[in-house]
Design an enzyme around this catalytic site. Structure first.
Site, short mmCIF file in Angstrom:
data_model
loop_
_atom_site.label_atom_id
_atom_site.label_comp_id
_atom_site.label_asym_id
_atom_site.label_seq_id
_atom_site.Cartn_x
_atom_site.Cartn_y
_atom_site.Cartn_z
N LYS A 88 34.77 49.44 34.00
CA LYS A 88 35.96 48.58 33.95
C LYS A 88 36.16 47.96 35.31
O LYS A 88 36.11 48.64 36.33
CB LYS A 88 37.18 49.45 33.58
N LYS A 124 32.26 45.76 38.69
CA LYS A 124 32.77 44.46 39.16
C LYS A 124 31.67 43.44 38.89
O LYS A 124 30.49 43.77 38.88
CB LYS A 124 33.08 44.52 40.66
N GLY A 163 39.90 39.81 34.88
CA GLY A 163 39.90 38.73 35.87
C GLY A 163 39.91 39.24 37.30
O GLY A 163 40.07 40.43 37.56
N ASP A 164 39.71 38.33 38.22
CA ASP A 164 39.86 38.60 39.67
C ASP A 164 39.99 37.21 40.30
O ASP A 164 40.38 36.25 39.61
CB ASP A 164 38.65 39.38 40.21
N THR A 207 49.44 43.64 38.55
CA THR A 207 48.98 44.03 39.89
C THR A 207 50.10 43.80 40.91
O THR A 207 50.37 44.65 41.76
CB THR A 207 47.71 43.24 40.27
N ASN A 238 47.52 35.08 41.62
CA ASN A 238 48.12 35.99 40.65
C ASN A 238 48.86 37.15 41.32
O ASN A 238 50.03 37.40 41.05
CB ASN A 238 46.99 36.50 39.72
P1 NDP Z 1 43.66 34.48 42.83
O1 NDP Z 1 42.39 33.74 42.71
O2 NDP Z 1 44.68 34.34 41.78
O3 NDP Z 1 44.36 34.14 44.24
C1 NDP Z 1 43.71 34.37 45.44
C2 NDP Z 1 44.58 33.83 46.56
O4 NDP Z 1 44.00 34.20 47.81
C3 NDP Z 1 44.68 32.31 46.57
O5 NDP Z 1 45.92 31.95 47.11
C4 NDP Z 1 43.56 31.92 47.54
O6 NDP Z 1 43.76 30.66 48.17
C5 NDP Z 1 43.66 33.02 48.56
N1 NDP Z 1 42.35 33.23 49.20
C6 NDP Z 1 41.18 33.51 48.61
N2 NDP Z 1 40.20 33.60 49.53
C7 NDP Z 1 40.79 33.37 50.73
C8 NDP Z 1 40.32 33.34 52.06
N3 NDP Z 1 39.04 33.56 52.36
N4 NDP Z 1 41.23 33.08 53.05
C9 NDP Z 1 42.54 32.86 52.77
N5 NDP Z 1 43.04 32.88 51.51
C10 NDP Z 1 42.17 33.13 50.52
O7 NDP Z 1 43.23 36.02 43.00
P2 NDP Z 1 44.08 37.32 42.74
O8 NDP Z 1 45.49 37.09 43.13
O9 NDP Z 1 43.76 37.80 41.39
O10 NDP Z 1 43.40 38.36 43.76
C11 NDP Z 1 43.84 38.52 45.10
C12 NDP Z 1 43.32 39.85 45.63
O11 NDP Z 1 43.81 40.93 44.81
C13 NDP Z 1 41.79 40.00 45.63
O12 NDP Z 1 41.41 40.84 46.71
C14 NDP Z 1 41.53 40.75 44.32
O13 NDP Z 1 40.31 41.47 44.34
C15 NDP Z 1 42.72 41.71 44.33
N6 NDP Z 1 43.05 42.27 43.04
C16 NDP Z 1 43.37 41.46 41.98
C17 NDP Z 1 43.72 42.02 40.78
C18 NDP Z 1 44.21 41.19 39.62
O14 NDP Z 1 44.68 41.78 38.65
N7 NDP Z 1 44.13 39.86 39.68
C19 NDP Z 1 43.66 43.48 40.56
C20 NDP Z 1 43.38 44.24 41.76
C21 NDP Z 1 43.05 43.63 42.93
P3 NDP Z 1 42.94 29.38 47.65
O15 NDP Z 1 43.64 28.94 46.41
O16 NDP Z 1 43.04 28.42 48.77
O17 NDP Z 1 41.54 29.85 47.42
#
Ligand code: NDP
Length: 444
Positions: A88, A124, A163-164, A207, A238
């Protein structure tokens, strides 16, 4: 065997995989001293068996875009460990994505899933496909092409992706639609689906909400109150925006969000109107934060181009919710200077090894570790699987209640195992749960 011997061997076997090596080092620096009192895990070679993935699938994805051009991407699924249940973990679509990143995420996911107490292994996957480069129709085409290969490796009792980064409810819809078509089965082989077709209420929010539930437990346990805090958030996807939503509901002052181009600072704190505008901008229009600077909220915000939020003054809590290694030692020092005493890790491995060491050496700052803090997402994915298997659909109140109870249990587990050090508590508790199952299965 010493930790250094182990890490040297791992590096020889996985040259150049810096994020994977970092993740293993970060976990095993806590686990190895604890293994001194648990020699049976060393004799059974658990450090080796829990750091190496069960299986890595890598495949070419060839698809044709709307203009008729052939496009080629690489896809992966890292099935790390299924000792506690079917694999998962999420799918990430990001330009330049490397197998190294997915190996680190799958390793972390295994212990995170163990902490939830639900029957889930760790995995993953993703692709170097860049969704920002394409219109909706091309994203749909890519998702279909990706699933044409992935479907043979997943299933409700085998491996259940979600998703991620770059993969939200829209992409899960395209992926699940293709899976359903190929298999001719409506089964819970993916989570994060819309509640209108087999998804769980609160999965999208889980999350971010879970992050805030964990933070609240920590503050209450240490004599603080969430509503007194000023919070810096990074990211505006997200996790970031649903953490912001829960904080706003609890009357907390939010000072920032960010994206990969810059930081949006809220002069008097984020409002519900601003949150709604951000959701429309990011989830519907897929726009950039600097668009808020010139719109109707221009008097309420400052936009800092090319900057992260960590230098903003006067905050108490930092919630990194963007990506890995977003806080180095210098940023950690800036947070300390700003007045931050708690880093609540919502993104996976947001601190570099140096930053983690620096902060853990301070008495005045605490890290709440990602594998515990952000486990609410996969926990509700686990609940989505249960609903799918039972042909049931639970109310939002029921799912939220379960989420709160799971986050409370994770908090208590980290407290018990870490004796005040939550990073250590999460690492040891996660390791022990998976290790005990692996030992029970014998040599396989
Ligand atoms: P999203 O794609 O929804 O959002 C990611 C956000 O982070 C965007 O605002 C993006 O900006 C920004 N971002 C991405 N890469 C960079 C970077 N190199 N420098 C600065 N900003 C950056 O992803 P999520 O919100 O789903 O995920 C965010 C984190 O949470 C990740 O680490 C993910 O692994 C973790 N996570 C997510 C879960 C989930 O349920 N979604 C569960 C557990 C962990 P931009 O739009 O400019 O790219």
């Amino acid at each position: 065997m010493t930790l250094n011997d182990f890490l040297n061997k791992l590096e020889d076997k996985n040259p150049g995989q810096s994020e994977y090596l970092q993740a293993v080092r970060d976990v095993y620096e806590d686990v190895f001293p604890w293994l001194d009192g648990h020699k049976e895990y060393l004799e059974e070679k658990l450090p080796e068996r829990l750091s190496e993935p069960d299986r890595i699938l890598e495949f070419r994805i060839t698809w044709r875009d709307g203009k008729g051009n052939i496009r080629i991407n690489t896809g992966w699924r890292v099935q790390h460990n299924n000792a506690l249940g079917a694999y998962k973990g999420g799918l990430r679509f990001k330009e330049g994505l490397k197998l190294d990143t997915l190996k680190f995420l799958a390793f972390e996911q295994t212990f995170k899933d163990a902490l939830t107490g639900l029957p889930m292994g760790g995995a993953k996957g993703g692709s170097d496909f860049n969704p920002k480069e394409f219109e909706k129709e091309d994203i749909e085409r890519f998702c279909q092409a990706y699933m044409i290969e992935l479907y043979r490796h997943i299933g409700q009792d085998t491996d259940v992706p979600a998703g991620d980064i770059g993969v939200g409810a829209r992409e899960i819809g395209y992926l699940f639609g293709t899976y359903k078509k190929i298999e001719n089965k409506f089964q819970g082989a993916l989570t994060g689906k819309s509640p209108a077709f087999g998804g769980s209420c609160i999965r999208e929010e889980a999350t971010g909400y879970g992050t805030v539930y964990f933070l609240k437990h920590y503050l209450e346990n240490s004599g603080g109150a969430l509503e007194d805090k000023k919070v810096l958030i990074s990211g505006s996807g997200n996790v970031a925006l649903f953490a912001a939503e829960k904080l706003l509901n609890l009357d907390v002052n939010i000072k920032s969000v960010s994206d990969s181009d810059g930081t949006l600072e809220f002069k008097e704190g984020m409002t519900f109107d601003l949150l709604e505008a951000l959701k429309v901008l990011k989830f519907e229009k897929r726009g950039r934060l600097n668009e808020i600077e010139t719109g109707k909220f221009k008097d309420q915000v400052n936009y800092h181009k090319g900057k992260q939020p960590w230098g903003l003054e006067g905050a108490n809590v930092a919630i990194p919710a963007a990506t890995q290694n977003e806080i180095g030692e210098n940023e950690a020092k800036a947070l300390l200077k700003s007045g931050v005493d708690t880093i609540c890790e919502a993104s996976n491995m947001p601190l570099t090894t140096d930053a983690t060491k620096y902060v853990r050496g301070l008495k005045s700052m605490t890290i709440l570790p990602s594998k515990a803090v952000n486990a609410g997402g996969v926990a509700v994915s686990g609940l989505e699987r249960s609903q799918n298997a039972e042909y049931q659909h639970w109310s939002a109140e029921k799912v939220d209640g379960e989420l709160q109870s799971i986050m409370s249990d994770i908090f208590k587990t980290c407290l018990k195992y870490g004796e005040g050090d939550f990073v250590k508590g999460a690492n040891i508790a996660g390791f022990e749960r998976v290790a005990n199952a692996v030992i029970a299965y014998g040599a396989n």
